[in-house]
Design an enzyme around this catalytic site. Structure first.
Site, mmCIF file in Angstrom:
data_model
loop_
_atom_site.group_PDB
_atom_site.id
_atom_site.type_symbol
_atom_site.label_atom_id
_atom_site.label_comp_id
_atom_site.label_asym_id
_atom_site.label_seq_id
_atom_site.Cartn_x
_atom_site.Cartn_y
_atom_site.Cartn_z
ATOM 1 N N ARG A 102 0.771 -1.240 -0.177
ATOM 2 C CA ARG A 102 -0.025 0.050 0.060
ATOM 3 C C ARG A 102 1.033 1.195 0.059
ATOM 4 O O ARG A 102 2.210 1.114 0.155
ATOM 5 C CB ARG A 102 -0.940 0.005 1.101
ATOM 6 N N GLY A 103 0.251 2.210 0.028
ATOM 7 C CA GLY A 103 0.671 3.355 -0.297
ATOM 8 C C GLY A 103 1.028 4.166 -1.610
ATOM 9 O O GLY A 103 1.536 2.961 -2.527
ATOM 10 N N ALA A 104 0.833 4.992 -2.291
ATOM 11 C CA ALA A 104 0.763 5.355 -3.498
ATOM 12 C C ALA A 104 1.902 5.160 -4.420
ATOM 13 O O ALA A 104 1.787 4.295 -5.293
ATOM 14 C CB ALA A 104 0.364 7.028 -3.804
ATOM 15 N N ARG A 147 -7.490 -0.075 -7.030
ATOM 16 C CA ARG A 147 -7.616 0.923 -6.123
ATOM 17 C C ARG A 147 -7.884 2.192 -6.652
ATOM 18 O O ARG A 147 -7.266 2.709 -7.567
ATOM 19 C CB ARG A 147 -6.655 0.883 -4.728
ATOM 20 N N GLN A 187 -1.459 2.247 9.812
ATOM 21 C CA GLN A 187 -0.129 2.291 9.151
ATOM 22 C C GLN A 187 0.866 3.026 10.097
ATOM 23 O O GLN A 187 1.995 2.853 9.990
ATOM 24 C CB GLN A 187 -0.452 3.108 7.915
ATOM 25 N N ASP A 207 -2.128 10.846 -2.011
ATOM 26 C CA ASP A 207 -2.305 9.754 -2.904
ATOM 27 C C ASP A 207 -2.967 10.374 -4.199
ATOM 28 O O ASP A 207 -2.687 9.777 -5.355
ATOM 29 C CB ASP A 207 -3.669 9.042 -2.352
ATOM 30 N N ASN A 212 -5.269 12.245 0.726
ATOM 31 C CA ASN A 212 -4.390 11.374 1.638
ATOM 32 C C ASN A 212 -5.210 10.565 2.683
ATOM 33 O O ASN A 212 -6.473 10.835 2.889
ATOM 34 C CB ASN A 212 -3.341 12.317 2.389
ATOM 35 N N LYS A 213 -4.556 9.688 3.430
ATOM 36 C CA LYS A 213 -5.370 8.727 4.343
ATOM 37 C C LYS A 213 -6.346 9.445 5.216
ATOM 38 O O LYS A 213 -5.977 10.678 5.504
ATOM 39 C CB LYS A 213 -4.105 8.156 4.946
HETATM 40 O O1 MRU Z 1 -4.488 3.148 2.158
HETATM 41 P P1 MRU Z 1 -3.110 3.139 2.036
HETATM 42 O O2 MRU Z 1 -2.011 2.685 3.079
HETATM 43 O O3 MRU Z 1 -2.485 2.773 0.680
HETATM 44 O O4 MRU Z 1 -2.844 4.809 2.108
HETATM 45 C C1 MRU Z 1 -1.424 5.398 1.989
HETATM 46 C C2 MRU Z 1 -1.467 6.841 2.204
HETATM 47 O O5 MRU Z 1 -2.536 7.378 2.392
HETATM 48 C C3 MRU Z 1 -0.185 7.542 2.223
HETATM 49 O O6 MRU Z 1 -0.185 8.583 3.077
HETATM 50 C C4 MRU Z 1 0.151 7.976 0.782
HETATM 51 O O7 MRU Z 1 -0.044 7.038 -0.156
HETATM 52 C C5 MRU Z 1 1.524 8.535 0.704
HETATM 53 S S1 MRU Z 1 2.537 7.218 0.618
HETATM 54 C C6 MRU Z 1 3.999 8.091 0.184
#
Ligand code: MRU
Length: 346
Positions: free
Chosen positions: A45-47, A88, A195, A236, A246-247
Site C-alpha cells: 500500500r502507499g501511492a 484501487r 499504518q 495519494d 491522503n489517508k
Molecule cells: O491505504 P493506504 O495505506 O494505501 O494509504 C496510504 C496513504 O494514504 C499514504 O499517506 C500515501 O499513499 C502517501 S505514501 C508515500
C-alpha cells in the site's frame, strides 16, 4: 533499509504489510492477478509503492500472454492494464504507472512480442529504482524546512514501505537526520489499518529515528501543548489546484495544524499530481469494507448489526497546505500556476 517490493526471477516479491511489525513475511506474486489481490488486500500500500506494484503487475501479465501476433498481444495487454487500474481508485500513481507501461509497449511494438515483454520488465524495474532516487531528491529539498530539534507529526505511513524505498514524508525526515539534524517523530496510529502504529513506527525504529506513537485523536492535544513543530504527510493524489487526497484523518490534522499555526507540508512525487482533476472534489475516494471498522484483528468490537462507514481517504483543501515538496523543489501557495509549471518542466 527494508525492501518493500522486488522483481526476482520473473516473480514479484513484497513484504506483507498486513503482518508487520509482528511478523516479517513475504508474499510472492507469480501472476498479475495475485498482484491485484495484494494491492486490494493492502499487502502492499502507499501511492508510490502501488504504482511500482502495478507496473510489475503489467510486466508479469505480459510475460504470461501466449499470443505471438502483436494485435492479439496488445488486446490482452489492454485488458490486463484495465484490471490493474481498477484495483484501487484514489492513488493516481496506479493509473500513472500502468499508463507509462502501456506507452512503453506502444513504443516498442517494432521489436515484436518478445521484445515488448523484455522491455516491459526492464521498465518496471527502472520505475522501482527511479522511485527510490526521486524520494531521496525530495528528501534533500524538504529537509531544509526542518530545524535541528524539530518535532514532526505524521499521519499514515509515507515511508520506505509506502514507496519503492526511503519514503516521501518520512524521506524528508530521513534526509534531515542524514544532514545531522536531531528529529523526533509523532506517528498518528492511523485507524483502522494502523499504518502509523505498525508501519511508520516499525521502520523509524529500525532506522534509529526517535518515534512516539500517539492515538489519532490526541494530535490536537500535542499541538495545543506546543509539542509539534511541523506536520509532514504524503499524498495519494494532488489536484491541479493543490488540494490533497491522503489517508483518512489527514484533513483533521491539517485543520488542527492551521489553528495552532504549525506548518503543514505534503511530500509527493510529480507522479502523484493529477492535473486532469481541477480540485479535490473530483478525486474518487475509496470506500473500504466496514469490517475494517467494526472488527479488530478479526474480532468484533462494535455491536452486531450496527452500521459502519469506512472512507479510506479524505481531501485537505489547498488553503490548509503550507508547502508541497516534490523532486523538482518546494512550492508554496498559491499552487495552481506553480503546479502547472512543475508538470511542464517534468
Ligand atoms: O491505504 P493506504 O495505506 O494505501 O494509504 C496510504 C496513504 O494514504 C499514504 O499517506 C500515501 O499513499 C502517501 S505514501 C508515500
Amino acid at each position: 533499509m527494508v525492501k518493500t517490493i522486488v522483481w526476482k526471477d520473473d516473480q514479484v516479491v513484497m513484504i506483507d504489510q498486513r503482518k508487520l511489525p509482528m511478523q516479517e513475511r513475504y508474499v510472492v506474486c507469480k501472476g498479475y492477478r495475485s498482484v491485484i489481490r495484494a494491492i486490494k488486500g493492502l499487502v502492499i500500500r502507499g501511492a508510490p509503492a502501488i504504482g511500482v506494484a502495478a507496473a510489475m503487475g503489467v510486466a508479469l501479465g505480459a510475460l504470461k500472454i501466449r499470443a505471438n501476433n502483436r494485435e492479439q498481444f496488445e488486446e490482452e495487454l489492454d485488458s490486463i492494464c484495465r484490471e490493474i487500474v481498477a484495483a484501487r481508485p484514489t492513488a493516481v500513481n496506479l493509473a500513472w504507472a500502468v499508463e507509462r507501461m502501456r506507452r512503453v509497449a506502444d513504443e516498442t511494438g517494432h521489436r515484436g512480442v518478445k521484445g515488448i515483454k523484455s522491455r516491459l520488465v526492464e521498465e518496471a524495474r527502472k520505475m522501482l529504482d527511479e522511485d527510490i532516487a526521486i524520494n531521496q531528491t525530495m528528501g534533500r529539498h524538504g529537509q531544509k524546512l526542518l530545524k535541528d530539534g524539530s518535532r514532526v507529526l505524521t499521519h499514515c505511513n509515507a515511508g520506505a514501505l509506502a514507496t519503492g524505498g526511503y519514503g516521501t514524508a518520512i524521506g524528508v525526515v530521513r534526509a534531515a537526520v542524514e544532514a545531522g539534524k536531531r528529529i523526533e517523530v509523532f506517528a498518528d496510529e492511523t485507524r483502522p489499518f494502523l499504518q502509523g502504529a505498525r508501519l511508520t513506527a516499525w521502520e523509524l525504529k529500525e532506522s534509529g529515528i526517535p518515534v512516539t506513537v500517539i492515538t489519532d485523536n490526541s494530535a490536537g492535544y500535542f499541538m495545543q501543548h506546543g509539542k509539534v513543530d511541523a506536520v509532514i504527510v504524503g499524498a495519494d493524489r494532488i489536484a491541479a489546484n493543490g488540494d490533497v487526497a491522503n489517508k483518512i484523518g489527514t484533513y483533521m490534522v491539517a485543520v488542527l495544524a492551521k489553528t495552532h499555526k504549525i506548518p503543514f507540508y505534503v511530500a509527493a512525487p510529480l507522479s502523484t499530481i493529477d492535473a486532469s482533476v481541477k480540485s479535490g472534489k473530483e478525486i474518487p475516494i475509496e470506500q473500504r469494507d466496514e469490517k475494517e471498522v467494526t472488527h479488530f484483528q478479526g474480532r468484533r468490537i462494535a455491536p452486531q448489526g450496527v452500521a459502519a462507514q469506512n472512507p479510506a481517504f479524505d481531501v485537505t483543501p489547498h488553503r490548509n497546505v503550507s508547502a508541497i515538496i516534490t523532486e523538482k523543489g518546494i512550492i508554496t501557495p498559491p499552487f495552481k500556476a506553480k503546479i502547472r509549471q512543475l508538470l511542464a518542466s517534468g
